[in-house]
Design a protein around this motif. Structure first.
Motif, PDB file in Angstrom:
ATOM      1  N   PHE A  23       1.645  -0.608  -4.954  1.00 53.30           N
ATOM      2  CA  PHE A  23       2.869  -1.042  -5.641  1.00 53.30           C
ATOM      3  C   PHE A  23       2.904  -2.685  -5.548  1.00 53.30           C
ATOM      4  CE2 PHE A  23       7.465  -2.139  -5.740  1.00 53.30           C
ATOM      5  CZ  PHE A  23       7.809  -1.712  -6.773  1.00 53.30           C
ATOM      6  N   ILE A  24       3.147  -3.203  -6.884  1.00 55.15           N
ATOM      7  CA  ILE A  24       3.182  -4.599  -7.058  1.00 55.15           C
ATOM      8  C   ILE A  24       4.936  -4.891  -7.383  1.00 55.15           C
ATOM      9  CG2 ILE A  24       2.645  -6.705  -8.388  1.00 55.15           C
ATOM     10  CD1 ILE A  24      -0.032  -5.428  -8.893  1.00 55.15           C
ATOM     11  N   ASP A  25       5.395  -5.690  -6.509  1.00 53.20           N
ATOM     12  CA  ASP A  25       6.809  -5.705  -6.337  1.00 53.20           C
ATOM     13  C   ASP A  25       7.065  -7.142  -7.024  1.00 53.20           C
ATOM     14  OD1 ASP A  25       9.510  -6.096  -5.906  1.00 53.20           O
ATOM     15  OD2 ASP A  25       9.422  -5.688  -3.729  1.00 53.20           O
ATOM     16  N   ASP A  26       7.567  -7.327  -8.373  1.00 59.96           N
ATOM     17  CA  ASP A  26       7.619  -8.355  -9.176  1.00 59.96           C
ATOM     18  C   ASP A  26       8.612  -8.226  -9.910  1.00 59.96           C
ATOM     19  OD1 ASP A  26       7.252 -10.696 -10.137  1.00 59.96           O
ATOM     20  OD2 ASP A  26       4.797 -10.666 -10.202  1.00 59.96           O
ATOM     21  N   ALA A  27       9.075  -9.203 -10.941  1.00 62.02           N
ATOM     22  CA  ALA A  27      10.158  -9.034 -12.036  1.00 62.02           C
ATOM     23  C   ALA A  27       9.940  -7.628 -12.691  1.00 62.02           C
ATOM     24  CB  ALA A  27       9.905 -10.114 -12.895  1.00 62.02           C
ATOM     25  N   LYS A  28       8.466  -7.505 -13.010  1.00 66.79           N
ATOM     26  CA  LYS A  28       8.414  -6.073 -13.723  1.00 66.79           C
ATOM     27  C   LYS A  28       7.544  -5.169 -12.655  1.00 66.79           C
ATOM     28  CE  LYS A  28       9.444  -6.337 -18.110  1.00 66.79           C
ATOM     29  NZ  LYS A  28      10.323  -5.498 -18.827  1.00 66.79           N
ATOM     30  N   THR A  29       8.002  -4.026 -12.427  1.00 66.15           N
ATOM     31  CA  THR A  29       7.456  -3.349 -11.279  1.00 66.15           C
ATOM     32  C   THR A  29       6.444  -2.496 -11.694  1.00 66.15           C
ATOM     33  OG1 THR A  29       8.936  -1.354 -11.765  1.00 66.15           O
ATOM     34  CG2 THR A  29       9.935  -3.117 -10.036  1.00 66.15           C
ATOM     35  N   CYS A  30       5.277  -2.284 -10.900  1.00 64.87           N
ATOM     36  CA  CYS A  30       4.268  -1.868 -11.416  1.00 64.87           C
ATOM     37  C   CYS A  30       3.417  -0.790 -10.037  1.00 64.87           C
ATOM     38  CB  CYS A  30       2.907  -2.644 -11.712  1.00 64.87           C
ATOM     39  SG  CYS A  30       1.536  -2.268 -12.186  1.00 64.87           S
ATOM     40  N   TYR A  76       0.873  -1.352  -0.016  1.00 62.60           N
ATOM     41  CA  TYR A  76       0.061   0.106   0.079  1.00 62.60           C
ATOM     42  C   TYR A  76       0.906   1.136  -0.006  1.00 62.60           C
ATOM     43  CZ  TYR A  76      -3.714   3.527   1.287  1.00 62.60           C
ATOM     44  OH  TYR A  76      -4.359   4.416   1.482  1.00 62.60           O
ATOM     45  N   ILE A  77       0.588   2.272  -0.927  1.00 65.08           N
ATOM     46  CA  ILE A  77       1.443   3.467  -0.908  1.00 65.08           C
ATOM     47  C   ILE A  77       0.467   4.822  -1.004  1.00 65.08           C
ATOM     48  CG2 ILE A  77       3.504   2.305  -1.770  1.00 65.08           C
ATOM     49  CD1 ILE A  77       2.862   3.504  -4.650  1.00 65.08           C
ATOM     50  N   GLY A  78      -0.704   4.452  -0.513  1.00 67.84           N
ATOM     51  CA  GLY A  78      -1.743   5.370  -0.668  1.00 67.84           C
ATOM     52  C   GLY A  78      -1.780   6.618   0.754  1.00 67.84           C
ATOM     53  N   VAL A  79      -2.578   7.414   0.570  1.00 67.48           N
ATOM     54  CA  VAL A  79      -2.397   8.303   1.772  1.00 67.48           C
ATOM     55  C   VAL A  79      -3.805   8.472   2.318  1.00 67.48           C
ATOM     56  CG1 VAL A  79      -0.541   9.263   0.943  1.00 67.48           C
ATOM     57  CG2 VAL A  79      -2.820  10.393   0.157  1.00 67.48           C
ATOM     58  N   ASP A  80      -3.690   9.065   3.654  1.00 68.32           N
ATOM     59  CA  ASP A  80      -5.258   9.530   4.210  1.00 68.32           C
ATOM     60  C   ASP A  80      -5.014  11.209   4.296  1.00 68.32           C
ATOM     61  OD1 ASP A  80      -6.300   7.232   4.941  1.00 68.32           O
ATOM     62  OD2 ASP A  80      -5.462   7.354   6.977  1.00 68.32           O
ATOM     63  N   ASP A  81      -6.237  11.777   4.093  1.00 67.32           N
ATOM     64  CA  ASP A  81      -6.333  13.305   3.928  1.00 67.32           C
ATOM     65  C   ASP A  81      -7.615  13.360   4.941  1.00 67.32           C
ATOM     66  OD1 ASP A  81      -7.083  15.662   3.640  1.00 67.32           O
ATOM     67  OD2 ASP A  81      -7.519  15.418   1.572  1.00 67.32           O
ATOM     68  N   THR A  82      -7.004  13.820   6.377  1.00 72.01           N
ATOM     69  CA  THR A  82      -7.840  14.146   7.324  1.00 72.01           C
ATOM     70  C   THR A  82      -8.052  15.509   7.449  1.00 72.01           C
ATOM     71  OG1 THR A  82      -5.869  14.070   8.908  1.00 72.01           O
ATOM     72  CG2 THR A  82      -7.049  11.961   8.765  1.00 72.01           C
ATOM     73  N   THR A  91       1.114  14.024  -3.814  1.00 70.98           N
ATOM     74  CA  THR A  91       1.810  13.622  -4.624  1.00 70.98           C
ATOM     75  C   THR A  91       3.287  13.224  -4.198  1.00 70.98           C
ATOM     76  OG1 THR A  91       2.250  15.583  -5.922  1.00 70.98           O
ATOM     77  CG2 THR A  91       0.602  14.065  -6.538  1.00 70.98           C
ATOM     78  N   ASP A  92       3.683  14.205  -3.451  1.00 63.19           N
ATOM     79  CA  ASP A  92       5.105  14.206  -2.948  1.00 63.19           C
ATOM     80  C   ASP A  92       5.445  12.899  -1.896  1.00 63.19           C
ATOM     81  OD1 ASP A  92       6.081  16.249  -4.724  1.00 63.19           O
ATOM     82  OD2 ASP A  92       6.092  17.591  -2.872  1.00 63.19           O
ATOM     83  N   GLU A  93       4.209  12.734  -0.913  1.00 62.70           N
ATOM     84  CA  GLU A  93       4.137  11.619   0.039  1.00 62.70           C
ATOM     85  C   GLU A  93       3.982  10.414  -0.957  1.00 62.70           C
ATOM     86  OE1 GLU A  93       1.352  10.031   3.764  1.00 62.70           O
ATOM     87  OE2 GLU A  93       1.234  12.121   3.052  1.00 62.70           O
ATOM     88  N   TRP A  94       3.135  10.385  -1.854  1.00 61.89           N
ATOM     89  CA  TRP A  94       2.974   9.205  -2.591  1.00 61.89           C
ATOM     90  C   TRP A  94       4.326   8.729  -3.592  1.00 61.89           C
ATOM     91  CZ3 TRP A  94       3.354   9.400  -8.154  1.00 61.89           C
ATOM     92  CH2 TRP A  94       2.888   7.899  -8.616  1.00 61.89           C
ATOM     93  N   ALA A  95       4.941   9.468  -4.043  1.00 62.03           N
ATOM     94  CA  ALA A  95       6.255   9.485  -4.882  1.00 62.03           C
ATOM     95  C   ALA A  95       7.200   9.013  -3.787  1.00 62.03           C
ATOM     96  CB  ALA A  95       6.447  10.567  -5.578  1.00 62.03           C
ATOM     97  N   GLY A  96       7.472   9.497  -2.602  1.00 61.74           N
ATOM     98  CA  GLY A  96       8.361   9.088  -1.689  1.00 61.74           C
ATOM     99  C   GLY A  96       8.170   7.450  -1.130  1.00 61.74           C
ATOM    100  N   LYS A  97       6.903   7.335  -1.069  1.00 55.59           N
ATOM    101  CA  LYS A  97       6.541   5.629  -0.939  1.00 55.59           C
ATOM    102  C   LYS A  97       6.889   4.984  -1.957  1.00 55.59           C
ATOM    103  CE  LYS A  97       2.798   6.824   2.437  1.00 55.59           C
ATOM    104  NZ  LYS A  97       1.181   6.403   2.925  1.00 55.59           N
ATOM    105  N   LEU A  98       6.590   5.602  -3.254  1.00 53.30           N
ATOM    106  CA  LEU A  98       6.859   4.701  -4.304  1.00 53.30           C
ATOM    107  C   LEU A  98       8.385   4.290  -4.452  1.00 53.30           C
ATOM    108  CD1 LEU A  98       6.113   2.999  -6.730  1.00 53.30           C
ATOM    109  CD2 LEU A  98       5.648   5.399  -8.140  1.00 53.30           C
ATOM    110  N   ARG A  99       9.257   5.366  -4.376  1.00 52.98           N
ATOM    111  CA  ARG A  99      10.649   5.413  -4.417  1.00 52.98           C
ATOM    112  C   ARG A  99      11.252   4.342  -3.427  1.00 52.98           C
ATOM    113  NH1 ARG A  99      10.280  11.288  -3.817  1.00 52.98           N
ATOM    114  NH2 ARG A  99      10.197  12.091  -5.906  1.00 52.98           N
ATOM    115  N   ALA A 100      10.603   4.224  -2.117  1.00 50.18           N
ATOM    116  CA  ALA A 100      11.152   3.480  -0.980  1.00 50.18           C
ATOM    117  C   ALA A 100      10.932   2.125  -1.333  1.00 50.18           C
ATOM    118  CB  ALA A 100      10.648   3.941   0.264  1.00 50.18           C
ATOM    119  N   ALA A 101       9.637   1.695  -2.166  1.00 45.83           N
ATOM    120  CA  ALA A 101       9.156   0.480  -2.649  1.00 45.83           C
ATOM    121  C   ALA A 101      10.222  -0.011  -3.821  1.00 45.83           C
ATOM    122  CB  ALA A 101       7.767   0.247  -2.935  1.00 45.83           C
ATOM    123  N   LEU A 102      10.620   0.877  -4.476  1.00 39.20           N
ATOM    124  CA  LEU A 102      11.303   0.334  -5.613  1.00 39.20           C
ATOM    125  C   LEU A 102      12.804   0.228  -5.400  1.00 39.20           C
ATOM    126  CD1 LEU A 102      10.119   3.091  -8.419  1.00 39.20           C
ATOM    127  CD2 LEU A 102       9.996   0.755  -8.618  1.00 39.20           C
TER     128      LEU A 102
END
Length: 387
Positions: free
Chosen positions: A31-38, A4-10, A48-59
């Motif tokens: 984020f699906i972590d596999d041979a091909k990343t998705c 999960y790389i989503g966010v809460d908006d409170t 979007t910055d928070e989302w992108a940070g989570k995606l970078r970390a996952a990658l």
């Protein structure tokens, strides 16, 4: 592995600029972590910055191969431009209709076409251990929508279907109430499209549903699907009477409350909303929830009090149907409320109007109380009404 790389908006007060969300909202992405990343969907522009940070970390420094976009509404697509810029080899996966609309939501002009892979019903993208199979879902609730099903885990990424209001950090919550308000106000107009989607999904062995808003649904999924079957068919969910009322000086509300007490005394479940004070979209939710409704309003400027007119416009926009509706009007010299409300109802499908309307001259008296009691009998099934 699915992360999960989503966010809460409170901090949000109004979702889509109109729906009150005291418990916030979530923008779900994965984020699906596999041979091909998705990556699966993005989030609202403020996150979007928070989302992108989570995606970078996952990658972990790897390239991003695919970004699946199920729905282009801005609260789910605001990260597209950032992703295309940061991961230049990334391909956008979406429906043909979404590809046509993509330049409205992401920078890149004609170059977007070369980086877009379109999918239709049954299309598959193999990532390695995971394979995504696509199911188109036009008008649930935009024309470009798709869902995807991960064959490895039985996960359905369901776009806006099965979503609910409320940030995930506030879970667990009762699912039905805020999911119902979400469905009827956002998706509900397109019940036929939802029914078609449910038919398509029957062949899938779904073990988990991941909507774009709200919690993931796991375990026994039948109750959620059955709710959507009922809602998409415009069938009542509960037996009872919803009383929608607006009142200028309190006397119409007094009549509504007395009617509610009469119905309760006859064993009928009731819900009452003050249309001028209560959440309008909760009133829409209750109108669809119950099988009977009473509209109570004063005459106003030769029509009906604006709060009632606003409510009826909402019902018309959401294709309210398949209900029994009674009318209570209040007037001092020129009755117009019942006539105006009846005209709105005439535009709707499969509405059984209880006649005659109950008319109150300024305040309740013995005659109008008897008329209310007679209406309570009809709505409770113990009296006769002229349809």
């Amino acid at each position: 592995m699915i992360h999960y790389i989503g966010v809460d908006d409170t901090a949000i007060d109004l979702f889509e600029g109109q729906y009150r969300v005291p418990e916030g909202i979530s923008y779900n992405a994965y984020f699906i972590d596999d041979a091909k990343t998705c990556a699966v969907d993005t989030v609202d522009a403020r996150f979007t910055d928070e989302w992108a940070g989570k995606l970078r970390a996952a990658l972990g420094g790897r390239p991003l191969d695919y970004l699946v976009t199920h729905h282009l509404e801005p609260d789910h697509s605001a990260g597209l431009t950032l992703a295309l810029r940061e991961w230049p080899q990334c391909r956008i996966v979406c429906t043909k209709k979404a590809a046509e609309m993509l330049p409205q939501f992401a920078d890149g002009g004609e170059a977007l076409r070369a980086r877009t892979e379109t999918v239709g019903d049954g299309s598959r993208i193999a990532l390695g251990a995971h394979t995504l199979r696509f199911v188109t879902a036009p008008m649930v609730h935009w024309p470009e929508v798709a869902m995807s099903y991960d064959e490895a885990t039985g996960t359905l990424f369901s776009a806006d279907a099965f979503g609910k209001f409320g940030a995930r950090c506030h879970e667990p919550q009762d699912w039905d109430c805020e999911a119902r308000r979400y469905y009827f106000n956002i998706v509900g107009k397109h019940g036929h499209a939802v029914s078609l989607l449910l038919d398509k999904a029957e062949s899938l062995d779904i073990k988990r549903i991941c909507p774009l808003h709200g919690p993931e649904l796991e375990g026994v999924l039948t109750p959620y699907v059955e709710r959507y079957r009922t809602w998409s068919a415009y069938e009542p969910e509960s037996r009872g009477v919803f009383i929608a009322c607006c009142s200028m000086h309190g006397r119409t509300m007094q009549a509504a409350r007395e009617l509610a007490a009469m119905l309760a005394g006859r064993g009928v479940a009731t819900a009452l909303s003050d249309l001028a004070r209560d959440d309008m979209h909760e009133a829409v939710e209750d109108a669809f929830r119950y099988d009977r409704m009473v509209l109570c309003a004063p005459s106003y400027d030769g029509r009906v009090m604006p709060a009632m007119e606003d409510f009826l416009c909402h019902l018309r926009a959401k294709t309210y149907r398949k209900r029994r509706v009674a009318l209570v009007e209040n007037f001092s010299w020129a009755p117009s409320a019942a006539r105006t409300m009846r005209a709105y109802l005439a535009e709707l499908q499969d509405i059984d109007v209880v006649e005659p309307a109950v008319s109150i001259r300024t305040r309740l008296d013995d005659a109008s109380r008897r008329a209310l009691a007679g209406l309570a009998d009809v709505l409770a099934g113990t009296g006769e009404g002229k349809d």
